[in-house]
Scaffold this active site. Structure first.
Site, PDB file in Angstrom:
ATOM      1  N   HIS A   1       0.744  -1.313   0.064  1.00 17.48           N
ATOM      2  CA  HIS A   1       0.236   0.082  -0.047  1.00 17.48           C
ATOM      3  C   HIS A   1       0.800   1.390  -0.076  1.00 17.48           C
ATOM      4  O   HIS A   1       0.514   2.302  -0.455  1.00 17.48           O
ATOM      5  CB  HIS A   1      -1.036  -0.042   1.189  1.00 17.48           C
ATOM      6  CG  HIS A   1      -2.057   0.606   1.052  1.00 17.48           C
ATOM      7  ND1 HIS A   1      -2.568   1.657   0.056  1.00 17.48           N
ATOM      8  CD2 HIS A   1      -3.322   0.382   1.418  1.00 17.48           C
ATOM      9  CE1 HIS A   1      -3.822   2.226   0.230  1.00 17.48           C
ATOM     10  NE2 HIS A   1      -4.440   1.398   1.004  1.00 17.48           N
TER      11      HIS A   1
ATOM     12  N   TYR B   1     -13.399   5.368  10.375  1.00 17.39           N
ATOM     13  CA  TYR B   1     -12.608   5.767   9.238  1.00 17.39           C
ATOM     14  C   TYR B   1     -13.251   5.384   7.938  1.00 17.39           C
ATOM     15  O   TYR B   1     -13.395   4.067   7.797  1.00 17.39           O
ATOM     16  CB  TYR B   1     -11.224   5.179   9.272  1.00 17.39           C
ATOM     17  CG  TYR B   1     -10.238   5.837   8.389  1.00 17.39           C
ATOM     18  CD1 TYR B   1      -9.180   6.682   8.548  1.00 17.39           C
ATOM     19  CD2 TYR B   1     -10.011   5.035   7.299  1.00 17.39           C
ATOM     20  CE1 TYR B   1      -8.157   6.912   7.650  1.00 17.39           C
ATOM     21  CE2 TYR B   1      -9.203   5.395   6.052  1.00 17.39           C
ATOM     22  CZ  TYR B   1      -8.290   6.345   6.292  1.00 17.39           C
ATOM     23  OH  TYR B   1      -7.514   6.466   5.368  1.00 17.39           O
TER      24      TYR B   1
ATOM     25  N   SER C   1     -12.254   5.809   3.813  1.00 19.35           N
ATOM     26  CA  SER C   1     -11.117   6.362   3.120  1.00 19.35           C
ATOM     27  C   SER C   1     -11.946   6.997   1.809  1.00 19.35           C
ATOM     28  O   SER C   1     -12.941   6.508   1.085  1.00 19.35           O
ATOM     29  CB  SER C   1     -10.451   5.157   2.564  1.00 19.35           C
ATOM     30  OG  SER C   1      -9.257   5.760   1.420  1.00 19.35           O
TER      31      SER C   1
ATOM     32  N   THR D   1      -5.175  10.379   0.030  1.00 19.52           N
ATOM     33  CA  THR D   1      -6.554  10.123   0.659  1.00 19.52           C
ATOM     34  C   THR D   1      -6.851  11.126   1.798  1.00 19.52           C
ATOM     35  O   THR D   1      -5.964  11.702   2.162  1.00 19.52           O
ATOM     36  CB  THR D   1      -6.678   8.616   1.122  1.00 19.52           C
ATOM     37  OG1 THR D   1      -5.758   8.672   2.410  1.00 19.52           O
ATOM     38  CG2 THR D   1      -6.441   7.794   0.278  1.00 19.52           C
TER      39      THR D   1
END
Length: 664
Positions: A380, A494, A496, A507
């Site tokens: 990532h 959360y 994204s 992001t």
């Protein structure tokens, strides 16, 4: 030999003349060239791939007052009154003291780096400095929808076509003929030949503005080059992103063994399908038992341990093998795993597996199971879902509509090949001991993980639109309501959101736990509430409206999370005392995301997800399609059982749907 007169009569007698023969040969060569060129590229855009990159707007730094107000709004549903008052005092102090100075430094630094965004460097560093293992903690996965013709799901056929289509995508990208990534607000009006002609004719430094007039928004494509020939290298304290675009080979893993073969010739042309398939066939027919020293399991380790172990591997003579893996165009994993219809097993296979047949450091790995499921697991740090999903969608379209290797072609492959090279690691007692320990540790870790999923076939994007609500808002409300059913509270959440509409955007966070969702959950969780169905429906609509506003702000770079993150990084590099806002337990709490959610919605996605980001949290990867909704949920058994949560999530969807579908 014929004399010249005999030759002339021979051609005439067969209705052929020398000039026609020469012309036929030229046509044949031209046709072959066109066919070969078509094979080399997945798409050929007249607008260069990076045409809009130069004119992309820069990611804005929000006003400090706006950030603080948004931060307090997000804290309001989470904190008891007394704690909220303390947090408000810390925020007021931040606004008039430390915050202003830190904000000015951030703005000044941003003005000196016009080529990038204020979040790019600290966000890269955040990933690369974290010492936690990559699988589960960071690497997400996505699985392709299987082919409708089952014969194209045969492991050899699927793997061959995936490699070819990936190479076609890569070549189109590198030769700047892959169509630019553009978000069309109204595709019927802007995704047209007129749009492409007008914007193509504009100079690159003005092209974004031309697109904007069509209400179309070009997206940042700076991450795309890291898709191929790229690996995250473990280093003590901070990892590195490594790339070698000169490499022409792929790495294939099977049973923990490594194989290498070229897929491009010396001129950079993709080798023919049967050549690639023959190499894969020879690997699938290799009858060696599973590797007793599966070095790939080391990529599941804590990063400093892996960095030191890798240094030892290099010291004892594994430079060439590691270089082959690191520089490979892509890594193809052939699993002997049979999934069948076990969706949760599919998730576990692509999220983590047992680690022995994986190399989690690669920018992405293509994984194909014995029964032909295919998907990717990606690292990532180098990029986000926008780049990965574009690759994923284009490749899926290509293997489904233009496959280059067909099931019947298997019968025409030659036996054996010398093109495949088996890579062997040199392993001493020290390495073997670490491999055995890490394998056992990873097995124990993955056993702690619980995985479950939900598919709602009665409820989708189309129906949400009829109800006048955002499907994403409904998903987020359902996640809140499910947890409220379980624990009677709301938690830091959360979601994204991509900021790829800006140069080097990454992001932003949508804080989807709001005052409105909390109020709605409190009422819907009551067995006997006094509200009518119409009033409940209005509560849900209010949640949707607020969520839409938060989503728009986040997509436009107007959230608060990244701004505060960057300000904190500025403070960490100073000699100033820590601002009270960052010492506040409420700041730590809101960043302890019990519900971590993200969506990669596409008709090509069969499954997708990631692990929980904290021990007492859930990882929720979800999809929104025209006529169905779905989610993959992960959690640790001792803290957050995914099966229990999914049962509550099913109830939440049902409750929300009943309210929305009720005719007042």
């Amino acid at each position: 030999m014929f004399s010249s007169s005999v030759r002339h009569n021979y051609y005439r007698g067969n209705m052929i003349n020398p000039r026609r023969v020469q012309l036929m040969l030229q046509v044949s060569r031209s046709t072959t060239t066109r066919q070969d060129e078509e094979y080399q590229y997945i798409k050929r855009s007249e607008t260069p791939t990076m045409h809009f990159q130069q004119s992309l707007p820069r990611l804005p730094i929000p006003k400090l007052t706006d950030t603080c107000a948004r931060y307090l709004n997000a804290q309001t549903p989470l904190l008891p009154k007394e704690q909220l008052e303390k947090t408000m005092a810390y925020v007021d102090e931040f606004l008039i003291k430390d915050g202003c100075a830190l904000h000015e430094q951030l703005v000044e630094k941003d003005a000196k780096n016009l080529h990038t965004s204020y979040i790019s460097e600290p966000w890269f560093n955040m990933y690369l400095r974290d010492r936690k293992p990559l699988p589960i903690n960071y690497n997400p996965f996505i699985v392709f929808v299987p082919e409708s013709n089952s014969t194209y799901n045969v492991q050899l056929v699927k793997a061959t076509n995936l490699i070819i289509s990936s190479l076609r995508f890569m070549k189109s990208l590198r030769e700047h003929i892959l169509p630019p990534e553009v978000f069309h607000l109204n595709p019927k009006k802007s995704d047209t030949n007129l749009f492409r002609t007008v914007t193509r004719l504009l100079p690159p430094r003005f092209s974004w503005y031309g697109a904007y007039l069509f209400k179309a928004f070009p997206l940042d494509m700076s991450q795309y080059h890291n898709l191929f020939n790229t690996t995250r290298l473990p280093k003590v304290e901070k990892d590195e992103i490594y790339q070698d675009t000169s490499a022409r080979h792929v790495i294939v893993m099977r049973k923990g063994h490594f194989y290498s073969f070229d897929v491009l010739d010396e001129n950079g042309y993709i080798l023919e399908p049967k050549t690639i398939a023959t190499c894969l066939k020879s690997i699938l027919e290799d009858d060696r038992p599973a590797n007793k020293s599966p070095i790939g399991v080391l990529t599941t380790s804590e990063r400093n341990l892996w960095a030191n172990t890798r240094a030892h591997l290099l010291q004892i003579g594994n430079q060439e093998v590691l270089q082959k893996i690191d520089s490979a165009i892509l890594l193809m994993t052939l699993d002997d795993e049979y999934i069948g219809t076990d969706y949760n097993k599919l998730v576990g296979t692509y999220l983590h597996s047992d680690g022995t047949n994986r190399w989690f450091d690669k920018s992405f790995s293509v994984i194909v199971t014995q029964d032909g499921y295919a998907g990717i697991n990606f690292e990532h740090s180098w990029g986000d879902g926008v780049a990965v999903l574009r690759y994923f969608n284009d490749v899926k379209d290509d293997i489904s509509n233009r496959p280059r290797f067909h099931p019947n072609d298997i019968h025409h492959l030659k036996e054996g090949t010398e093109d495949v090279r088996k890579l062997e690691f040199i392993v001493d007692d020290n390495i073997q001991g670490i491999v055995d320990t890490e394998k056992k540790k990873y097995e124990e870790w993955t056993k702690e993980l619980s995985i479950d999923h939900i598919i709602v076939n009665e409820f989708g994007k189309d129906e949400c639109k009829k109800f006048g609500v955002s499907p994403d808002a409904i998903m987020q409300l359902a996640f809140q309501l499910a947890l409220y059913y379980m624990k009677g509270c709301v938690v830091p959440t959360y979601e994204s959101c991509s900021t790829a509409a800006f140069k080097h955007g990454r992001t932003e966070t949508i804080r989807s736990c709001t005052k409105e969702t909390k109020a709605t959950c409190e009422i819907m969780a009551l067995k006997n509430n006094n509200l009518s169905t119409a009033e409940l429906k209005q509560l849900i609509i209010n949640c949707s409206n607020v969520h839409n506003a938060l989503t728009k702000d986040a997509a436009m770079g107007q959230g608060f999370d990244r701004h505060l993150f960057a300000l904190r990084k500025i403070w960490e590099q100073s000699n100033l005392p820590q601002p009270a806002i960052f010492k506040d337990s409420a700041y730590e709490y809101i960043n302890n995301n019990v519900l971590s959610t993200s969506t990669l919605s596409s008709p090509a996605v069969f499954a997708g997800g990631f692990g929980p980001v904290i021990r007492n949290g859930y990882g929720i990867g979800y999809m929104i399609q025209d006529s169905r909704l779905g989610a993959v949920v992960t959690g640790y058994n001792n803290y957050c059982n995914a099966n229990e949560y999914v049962k509550c999530l099913e109830q939440a969807f049902k409750s929300i749907h009943q309210v929305l579908a009720h005719r007042c």
